[in-house]
Design a protein around this motif. Structure first.
Motif, short mmCIF file in Angstrom:
data_model
loop_
_atom_site.label_atom_id
_atom_site.label_comp_id
_atom_site.label_asym_id
_atom_site.label_seq_id
_atom_site.Cartn_x
_atom_site.Cartn_y
_atom_site.Cartn_z
N HIS A 458 0.80 -1.23 0.00
CA HIS A 458 0.00 0.00 0.00
C HIS A 458 0.83 1.27 0.00
N GLU A 459 2.08 1.22 0.46
CA GLU A 459 2.83 2.45 0.69
C GLU A 459 3.88 2.76 -0.37
N ASN A 460 4.43 1.77 -1.05
CA ASN A 460 5.46 2.04 -2.04
C ASN A 460 4.89 2.71 -3.28
N ALA A 461 5.78 3.34 -4.06
CA ALA A 461 5.38 3.95 -5.31
C ALA A 461 4.95 2.86 -6.30
N GLU A 462 4.21 3.26 -7.33
CA GLU A 462 3.78 2.31 -8.34
C GLU A 462 4.98 1.72 -9.07
N CYS A 463 4.81 0.48 -9.51
CA CYS A 463 5.84 -0.19 -10.30
C CYS A 463 5.43 -0.14 -11.77
N ASN A 464 6.14 0.65 -12.56
CA ASN A 464 5.79 0.83 -13.96
C ASN A 464 6.79 0.11 -14.85
N HIS A 465 6.29 -0.52 -15.88
CA HIS A 465 7.13 -1.27 -16.81
C HIS A 465 8.18 -0.34 -17.44
N GLY A 466 9.42 -0.79 -17.46
CA GLY A 466 10.50 -0.04 -18.10
C GLY A 466 11.24 0.90 -17.18
N MET A 467 10.72 1.14 -15.98
CA MET A 467 11.40 2.03 -15.04
C MET A 467 12.29 1.23 -14.10
N ASP A 468 13.36 1.85 -13.63
CA ASP A 468 14.23 1.20 -12.65
C ASP A 468 13.46 1.00 -11.35
N ALA A 469 13.38 -0.24 -10.89
CA ALA A 469 12.53 -0.56 -9.75
C ALA A 469 12.99 0.12 -8.47
N VAL A 470 14.33 0.28 -8.32
CA VAL A 470 14.85 0.85 -7.09
C VAL A 470 14.73 2.37 -7.09
N SER A 471 15.22 3.02 -8.15
CA SER A 471 15.22 4.48 -8.17
C SER A 471 13.82 5.06 -8.23
N SER A 472 12.87 4.29 -8.78
CA SER A 472 11.49 4.77 -8.85
C SER A 472 10.74 4.60 -7.53
N GLY A 473 11.32 3.86 -6.60
CA GLY A 473 10.67 3.63 -5.32
C GLY A 473 9.72 2.45 -5.33
N CYS A 474 9.73 1.68 -6.43
CA CYS A 474 8.87 0.49 -6.51
C CYS A 474 9.26 -0.52 -5.44
N VAL A 475 10.55 -0.79 -5.29
CA VAL A 475 11.05 -1.71 -4.27
C VAL A 475 12.21 -1.05 -3.54
N GLN A 476 12.55 -1.60 -2.41
CA GLN A 476 13.73 -1.18 -1.66
C GLN A 476 14.65 -2.38 -1.50
N LEU A 477 15.94 -2.10 -1.39
CA LEU A 477 16.92 -3.17 -1.34
C LEU A 477 17.64 -3.23 0.00
N VAL A 478 18.00 -4.45 0.39
CA VAL A 478 18.87 -4.70 1.53
C VAL A 478 19.95 -5.65 1.06
N ALA A 479 21.19 -5.37 1.43
CA ALA A 479 22.30 -6.25 1.05
C ALA A 479 22.83 -6.96 2.28
N LEU A 480 22.84 -8.30 2.24
CA LEU A 480 23.44 -9.09 3.30
C LEU A 480 24.87 -9.40 2.90
N ASN A 481 25.83 -8.84 3.60
CA ASN A 481 27.24 -9.04 3.22
C ASN A 481 27.75 -10.40 3.66
N ASP A 482 28.98 -10.70 3.34
CA ASP A 482 29.52 -12.04 3.60
C ASP A 482 29.59 -12.35 5.09
N THR A 483 29.79 -11.35 5.94
CA THR A 483 29.85 -11.60 7.38
C THR A 483 28.49 -12.06 7.90
N VAL A 484 27.46 -11.36 7.46
CA VAL A 484 26.11 -11.74 7.88
C VAL A 484 25.75 -13.11 7.33
N GLN A 485 26.15 -13.38 6.09
CA GLN A 485 25.83 -14.67 5.48
C GLN A 485 26.50 -15.82 6.23
#
Length: 531
Positions: A458-485
């Protein structure tokens, strides 16, 4: 002879421990469990959306002049709306003629045998032909004066042409037992249970029944002295019902059950699902996060009670207090939880009051349910006390393939969802090749990171075809580094405190209107594509 299974684990959390314990129990009964999966896969109440007349349903106590016609018209309305029902669960005043005479919902004469009230002028068999979908029929127990049993004192209802009357012997409940004062009823005697239910189910099948619901399983046990005081009577009674269903190739739902019933179902392939919620009528039927764990672990399917997709103009239902979770904001929560329970999704709106747009999100064009891979359950951290976890609200989760879905509601604060709240466990994917990437949002990802993407429905921006999913706010990313893994792979699970995302807060602007029941749904994916 009895055996005891002691299951120990060195880590992995509550959900993982209960799951592995259940897997060991299921493996001890491989033959039955293989059969159970076949029954589950062809159970119409688990594969298709349905219409219900259970307690709290708009037509549970139908007040129309011709309730048969009302039900037929309601199902046609839903079909015309693009939400065709796959079955009708026919209960309430349309299922028996005994309501009010003894124990709640007791059956005097089953609707199949002519026990319908005058408001249902069309026999069940003819009504089933008119609606063109299969039936789930209902009996919790029988009223004390039911004509099915010997010496019942109700000769006027017996007929020489009705071979099922006066044929069976029964056990009676004892209203002096704890919690049983309002429960005078009869059950068939255990030694006749198999033959009785074979006969009963055949009559139901002849009228279009594919599923049977037995209710008040707890009181069936607690209130019958023979079941309480002997070690075998209750089991033989259950065996008869379950094996009769298996014989006829129909399925059973057990409601108001105990943990011992769930354990017993390991040996009953035809018992496919258990209701794990209260009645929708009384409110709080959304509280299924903990009770679903046991049923799922033991190889059956949890079931949430019926639901409305709108507030139905706040129409009063006899015996049902109006609660905020009957308001419009809660409708989506009830539907989402029913779907993600992987159990029956049974709506019960009145004609013209169903939210077709909402319903179409849960089904294909023919009414097949779009379910996750496992039932939704409470996240592990919610088992801690509020002081320890900081949780003030509800967070449930489920999963499908390499994705997870989290449903939160009544949340007074943001709540961090940690690695330990994921099941199946959030294990690392293969290490990335040696290169760095930089997203347009300036998030730098290391060479050995596993990417986790998440989106608030309900809260994220719309996901539109052809747009970068991260910069458009469609999704957000988390990176698990090797230490966490590396920590994720350790048996002690120290990484369980690593935060992936935080749930949004709920709206408490109109609690009486149910605003805090509006669900927030968060989807999480683990990147599986190579760099």
């Amino acid at each position: 002879q009895q055996s005891v299974l002691l299951h120990t684990t060195s880590g992995g959390g509550i959900t993982n421990t209960i799951y592995n314990w259940g897997q060991r129990l299921q493996r001890s009964r491989d033959l039955h469990q293989n059969e159970k999966q076949k029954f589950i896969s062809r159970d119409s109440t688990l594969t298709k959306i349905g219409y219900q007349t259970d307690n709290g349903a708009m037509y549970c106590f139908c007040q129309e002049q011709n309730c048969s016609k009302t039900i037929i018209n309601e199902l046609q309305y839903l079909k015309d709306s693009g939400t065709p029902m796959g079955y009708l669960s026919f209960q309430g005043s349309g299922a028996s003629s005994g309501r009010g005479s003894a124990a709640p919902w007791c059956v005097n004469t089953w609707g199949i045998d002519g026990g319908l009230s005058s408001k249902y002028p069309v026999p069940i068999k003819d009504m089933q032909k008119a609606i063109g979908i299969p039936l789930q029929l209902y009996i919790p127990y029988f009223c004390p004066e039911s004509p099915y049993f010997e010496n019942d004192g109700n000769e006027s209802e017996a007929s020489s042409t009705s071979h099922h009357y006066k044929k069976w012997r029964s056990l009676s409940s004892d209203t002096s037992l704890p919690t049983c004062s309002s429960f005078p009823f009869r059950d068939v005697r255990p030694d006749q249970s198999l033959a009785f239910y074979k006969d009963l189910f055949q009559r139901g099948i002849d009228a279009g029944m594919v599923s049977f619901e037995s209710d008040f399983m707890n009181q069936n046990y607690n209130c019958v002295p023979d079941f309480v005081h002997t070690t075998t009577a209750a089991s033989i009674w259950q065996d008869g019902m379950a094996n009769a269903a298996k014989y006829h190739n129909i399925t059973i739902q057990w409601c108001m059950s105990t943990p011992s019933d769930a354990l017993a179902s390991l040996d009953y392939p035809a018992v496919t699902n258990f209701r794990v919620s209260t009645d929708f009528c009384y409110g709080e039927s959304w509280n299924i996060g903990i009770s679903s764990l046991l049923v799922w672990a033991l190889g059956a399917v949890p079931s949430k009670d019926t639901l409305w997709t709108t507030d139905n103009h706040k129409t009063a239902i006899p015996g049902c207090p109006w609660t905020p979770d009957h308001e419009n904001p809660a409708a989506e929560l009830h539907l989402v939880l029913a779907l993600m329970s992987t159990g029956p999704v049974g709506l019960s709106d009145s004609i013209g009051m169903s939210n077709a747009t909402l319903l179409k999100r849960t089904i294909t064009a023919d009414g097949t349910l779009l379910k996750p891979s496992r039932p939704i359950t409470a996240v592990d951290s919610s088992f801690l006390s509020n002081d320890d976890s900081g949780l003030d609200g509800y967070v449930y989760s489920t999963s499908s393939l390499s994705s997870w879905q989290f449903v939160s509601f009544k949340m007074k604060t943001n709540y961090p969802i940690r690695v330990g709240d994921f099941w199946p466990p959030l294990l690392p994917s293969m290490l990335k090749q040696e290169k760095n990437r930089e997203r347009k949002d300036q998030t730098t990802i290391s060479a050995t990171s596993t990417l986790i993407a998440y989106r608030y429905f309900h809260e994220n921006a719309e996901c539109n075809h052809g747009m970068d999913a991260v910069s458009s706010g469609c999704v957000q990313l988390v990176a698990l580094n090797d230490t966490v893994q590396a920590s994720l792979q350790s048996s002690s699970s120290p990484s369980s405190t690593t935060v992936i995302f935080s749930t949004p807060t709920s709206s408490f602007e109109n609690v009486e209107g149910g605003s805090d029941f509006a669900p927030e749904i968060t989807s999480v994916w683990k990147e599986s594509c190579p760099n």
